[in-house]
Design a protein around this motif. Structure first.
Motif, PDB file in Angstrom:
ATOM      1  N   THR A 144      35.451 -24.085  24.333  1.00  0.00           N
ATOM      2  CA  THR A 144      34.479 -23.019  24.615  1.00  0.00           C
ATOM      3  C   THR A 144      33.650 -23.339  25.853  1.00  0.00           C
ATOM      4  O   THR A 144      33.363 -22.456  26.678  1.00  0.00           O
ATOM      5  CB  THR A 144      33.557 -22.818  23.411  1.00  0.00           C
ATOM      6  OG1 THR A 144      32.999 -24.078  23.007  1.00  0.00           O
ATOM      7  CG2 THR A 144      34.314 -22.227  22.229  1.00  0.00           C
ATOM      8  N   THR A 145      33.260 -24.607  26.017  1.00  0.00           N
ATOM      9  CA  THR A 145      32.527 -24.994  27.223  1.00  0.00           C
ATOM     10  C   THR A 145      33.399 -24.860  28.466  1.00  0.00           C
ATOM     11  O   THR A 145      32.935 -24.423  29.531  1.00  0.00           O
ATOM     12  CB  THR A 145      32.023 -26.449  27.107  1.00  0.00           C
ATOM     13  OG1 THR A 145      31.307 -26.607  25.890  1.00  0.00           O
ATOM     14  CG2 THR A 145      31.112 -26.798  28.269  1.00  0.00           C
TER      15      THR A 145
ATOM     16  N   THR B 195      36.925 -30.064  15.549  1.00  0.00           N
ATOM     17  CA  THR B 195      35.571 -29.693  15.982  1.00  0.00           C
ATOM     18  C   THR B 195      35.362 -30.031  17.451  1.00  0.00           C
ATOM     19  O   THR B 195      34.797 -29.239  18.217  1.00  0.00           O
ATOM     20  CB  THR B 195      34.530 -30.422  15.122  1.00  0.00           C
ATOM     21  OG1 THR B 195      34.761 -30.123  13.747  1.00  0.00           O
ATOM     22  CG2 THR B 195      33.117 -29.993  15.501  1.00  0.00           C
TER      23      THR B 195
ATOM     24  N   ASP C   7      29.432 -36.801  23.147  1.00  0.00           N
ATOM     25  CA  ASP C   7      29.368 -35.930  21.970  1.00  0.00           C
ATOM     26  C   ASP C   7      30.562 -36.146  21.057  1.00  0.00           C
ATOM     27  O   ASP C   7      30.430 -36.181  19.830  1.00  0.00           O
ATOM     28  CB  ASP C   7      29.296 -34.461  22.401  1.00  0.00           C
ATOM     29  CG  ASP C   7      27.918 -34.093  22.935  1.00  0.00           C
ATOM     30  OD1 ASP C   7      27.020 -34.947  22.854  1.00  0.00           O
ATOM     31  OD2 ASP C   7      27.743 -32.968  23.433  1.00  0.00           O
TER      32      ASP C   7
ATOM     33  N   ASP D  27      37.352 -27.518  19.653  1.00  0.00           N
ATOM     34  CA  ASP D  27      36.721 -26.202  19.729  1.00  0.00           C
ATOM     35  C   ASP D  27      35.504 -26.222  20.653  1.00  0.00           C
ATOM     36  O   ASP D  27      35.326 -25.332  21.495  1.00  0.00           O
ATOM     37  CB  ASP D  27      36.295 -25.746  18.327  1.00  0.00           C
ATOM     38  CG  ASP D  27      37.486 -25.448  17.426  1.00  0.00           C
ATOM     39  OD1 ASP D  27      38.599 -25.314  17.968  1.00  0.00           O
ATOM     40  OD2 ASP D  27      37.302 -25.357  16.196  1.00  0.00           O
ATOM     41  N   ALA D  28      34.675 -27.246  20.526  1.00  0.00           N
ATOM     42  CA  ALA D  28      33.455 -27.318  21.339  1.00  0.00           C
ATOM     43  C   ALA D  28      33.788 -27.446  22.824  1.00  0.00           C
ATOM     44  O   ALA D  28      33.167 -26.795  23.674  1.00  0.00           O
ATOM     45  CB  ALA D  28      32.599 -28.493  20.875  1.00  0.00           C
ATOM     46  N   ASN D  29      34.766 -28.275  23.152  1.00  0.00           N
ATOM     47  CA  ASN D  29      35.117 -28.481  24.560  1.00  0.00           C
ATOM     48  C   ASN D  29      35.841 -27.290  25.159  1.00  0.00           C
ATOM     49  O   ASN D  29      35.637 -26.958  26.339  1.00  0.00           O
ATOM     50  CB  ASN D  29      35.969 -29.746  24.707  1.00  0.00           C
ATOM     51  CG  ASN D  29      35.140 -31.015  24.674  1.00  0.00           C
ATOM     52  OD1 ASN D  29      34.555 -31.424  25.661  1.00  0.00           O
ATOM     53  ND2 ASN D  29      35.064 -31.640  23.498  1.00  0.00           N
TER      54      ASN D  29
END
Length: 619
Positions: free
Chosen positions: A563-564, A556, A523, A559-561
């Motif tokens: 939160t996961t 980006t 990703d 932030d995505a990693n």
């Protein structure tokens, strides 16, 4: 040349990859199906036994890859589980009692790799096979034992306070009955008991000239006793299994009365029950020199005494009142007594036990004290093709010594037959005794073939997902896609390396976490590569587009990693067994993918395109 990493970053990436490959390497060689042979208490395992086992296997036409001593145990390695099972039956029949023959799985690493001390990651019950037990703690027995302890403590308190009483005994309906001679004695006894034992409810009873006190355990104290029994049993079982070397066991409470035990790699349920049930403890009792041992042997045992036997069979008369139990032992180590040169076990007591022992031995100097060894064992006899199990309690006097001085926190016991017996006894004492009896109410066995099927299916799922992602990235992003594929391969290696480094357990849900990570790992590269494409469409130069793509996509990606990762941490904190396995591999995969997908690909892109002027990018 803005897209070239400094030298130290290249060195860091190379070092991380080298360390990752080294730690992941033990997992390449897999494991051998093995039969483990260990001796029961007092039985040694040596090279002579290894030669005997090798001869038995050769005569039975069961070829072994190797038969050798490893870490104090004898391991016979085989090429497949079918030969392993046949060898176990043959060796059990030949060796007979005194030896424990159990199935095992042993790392198949070459000697040079084993010498490094590196180990493969552990496999869970669903992958490796093993046994699952659901055990229930006998809570009424735990409360009864607590009341029994108070019975002796109350008797000692009244004796030391010189309060005249007739008897202190258990009430068959529950609690303790204290019979006193006068109303004044009852009043004084009630005051002292209430002051010394606040967990007891004291109630007066009048039966003519029989002045009684009825003592019962408060509900909050009984609840605390049940909670302690459950926690102590969990701790004891975990210590015992860890001491005996079962890799990554799962031992946890379930509800208020039950314990779940999972032992990966153990296929012998009888051996597993021995591991769980054969806890041992010691009791220290004074020798009764005032009464005749011969009369006790003939059945005339004094009321306050009990007949025991030494290992030689010689009878010994001991007082029923306990001086100390093994519950107070916090450490035990085997060694050699400096004066006699005989094997010994050096005991360390906790603070409370040391105070009690010191107080109770100060007036016993010059008298004899015995050490009673107590062990619960499950014995298996094969009758008409079926295994019949019976539980047996061994109680034997292993040492009688004269108290020369007031005993305290540290002391030693002798009278053992060999150093191996001293070592085994120390092991059992370190593990502790069960605080209450336990009963196995559910038993399941996961065979090694089923575990291998799970491994094969999980491996196929990882390979399939990996190949599909590689194909898509190479087709859609061309040269940059190949760079992302390199990072993905490095990411898988690092995940396995971290699992091996932490000696974590890989389960079937853990494999699911790895498959998910394979998809998620690219990703970050997709975001970076799409950003680079956008910069190129805006007619920026290739070098500027690469730099802008990595810089602008970073926030980006982070932030995505993050939160996961937060979700994975919550799963690990509140989940149980399988969910924890999924959360562990997902968390590790997120962290390693951040390193490989951002820092790793940036270094490769810099080496490939960053050091020269390019008219177009293969993206």
């Amino acid at each position: 040349m803005p897209n070239r990493f400094p030298l130290w970053k290249h060195v860091l990436i190379a070092a991380v990859l080298v360390v990752g490959v080294v730690f992941a390497l033990p997992n390449v060689f897999g494991e051998d199906a093995a039969v483990q042979i260990s001796g029961e208490r007092g039985v040694s395992v040596d090279t002579a036994l290894a030669a005997r086992v090798a001869g038995v296997l050769e005569a039975g036409d069961l070829p072994a890859r190797a038969v050798r001593l490893e870490d104090g145990r004898l391991l016979a390695r085989f090429a497949d589980t079918e030969t392993q099972l046949k060898a176990q039956d043959l060796l059990r029949a030949d060796l007979g009692p005194g030896y424990i023959v159990a199935l095992n799985l042993a790392p198949a690493m070459p000697a040079w790799l084993s010498a490094t001390g590196l180990l493969p990651m552990y496999l869970g019950l669903d992958l490796q096979g093993g046994v699952h037990f659901l055990m229930e703690v006998d809570m009424p027995a735990a409360v009864s034992q607590a009341v029994e302890r108070y019975t002796g403590d109350v008797r000692t308190l009244l004796r030391e306070a010189r309060v005249r009483y007739r008897s202190v005994a258990r009430d068959p309906r529950g609690g303790i009955i204290v019979r006193l001679r006068t109303a004044e004695s009852r009043e004084e006894a009630a005051q002292r008991i209430e002051r010394e034992f606040p967990d007891l409810i004291v109630a007066e009873q009048d039966l003519g000239d029989d002045f009684r006190l009825h003592l019962s355990l408060r509900e909050e104290a009984a609840r605390a006793t049940r909670e302690f029994a459950l926690q102590q049993n969990v701790t004891t079982l975990r210590n015992r299994v860890n001491e005996l070397g079962v890799a990554e066991p799962v031992i946890q409470r379930q509800g208020e009365t039950r314990i779940v035990v999972q032992l990966p790699g153990v296929q012998d349920t009888a051996r597993a029950k021995d591991i769980l049930g054969a806890t041992a403890t010691l009791e220290f009792r004074m020798v009764d020199d005032e009464h005749s041992v011969s009369d006790a042997v003939e059945g005339r045992v004094p009321a306050g005494s009990r007949l025991y036997f030494e290992r030689s069979g010689r009878p010994v008369l001991l007082y029923r009142q306990l001086m100390l139990t093994g519950d107070s032992i916090i450490d035990a180590a085997s060694g050699i007594d400096q004066q006699s040169g005989s094997p010994a076990v050096f005991i360390t007591l906790d603070g409370k036990g040391a105070r009690i022992f010191s107080e109770r031995t100060k007036d016993k100097i010059g008298r004899s004290m015995a050490v009673v060894f107590i062990e619960n064992k499950t014995e298996i006899r094969r009758v008409d093709g079926e295994d019949l199990r019976s539980r047996r309690t061994i109680e034997e006097v292993i040492n009688i010594a004269t108290i020369r001085d007031r005993l305290g926190k540290r002391f030693q016991i002798t009278g053992l037959d060999s150093t191996s017996e001293a070592r085994d006894l120390a092991l059992l004492l370190r593990a502790g005794a069960l605080a209450a009896p336990i009963e196995i109410i559910e038993e399941r066995t996961v065979g090694p073939s089923l575990g291998q099927d799970n491994i094969d299916q999980g491996l196929r799922s990882v390979i399939l997902g990996f190949v599909l992602v590689l194909g898509f990235m190479a087709f859609w992003y061309r040269g940059f896609g190949l760079v992302a594929n390199l990072a993905l391969a490095a990411n898988l290696v690092l995940i396995v390396a971290v699992l091996s480094m932490l000696q974590a357990t890989l389960t079937l849900p853990g494999i699911a976490g790895i498959v998910l990570t394979v998809g998620m790992a690219v990703d970050a590269n997709v975001l970076i590569f799409e950003r680079i494409r956008e910069e190129l469409r805006n007619r920026n130069t290739p070098q500027a587009s690469i730099q802008a793509g990595y810089q602008k996509a970073f926030s980006t990606i982070l932030d995505a990693n993050v939160t996961t990762l937060i979700a994975a941490v919550v799963l690990f904190g509140f989940g149980t067994g399988p969910i924890k396995g999924f959360a562990i591999t997902l968390s590790i995969g997120i962290i390693t993918s951040m390193f490989t997908a951002i820092m790793g690909t940036r270094a490769v892109v810099g080496l490939a395109w960053g050091g020269r002027r390019v008219a177009a990018l293969s993206i």
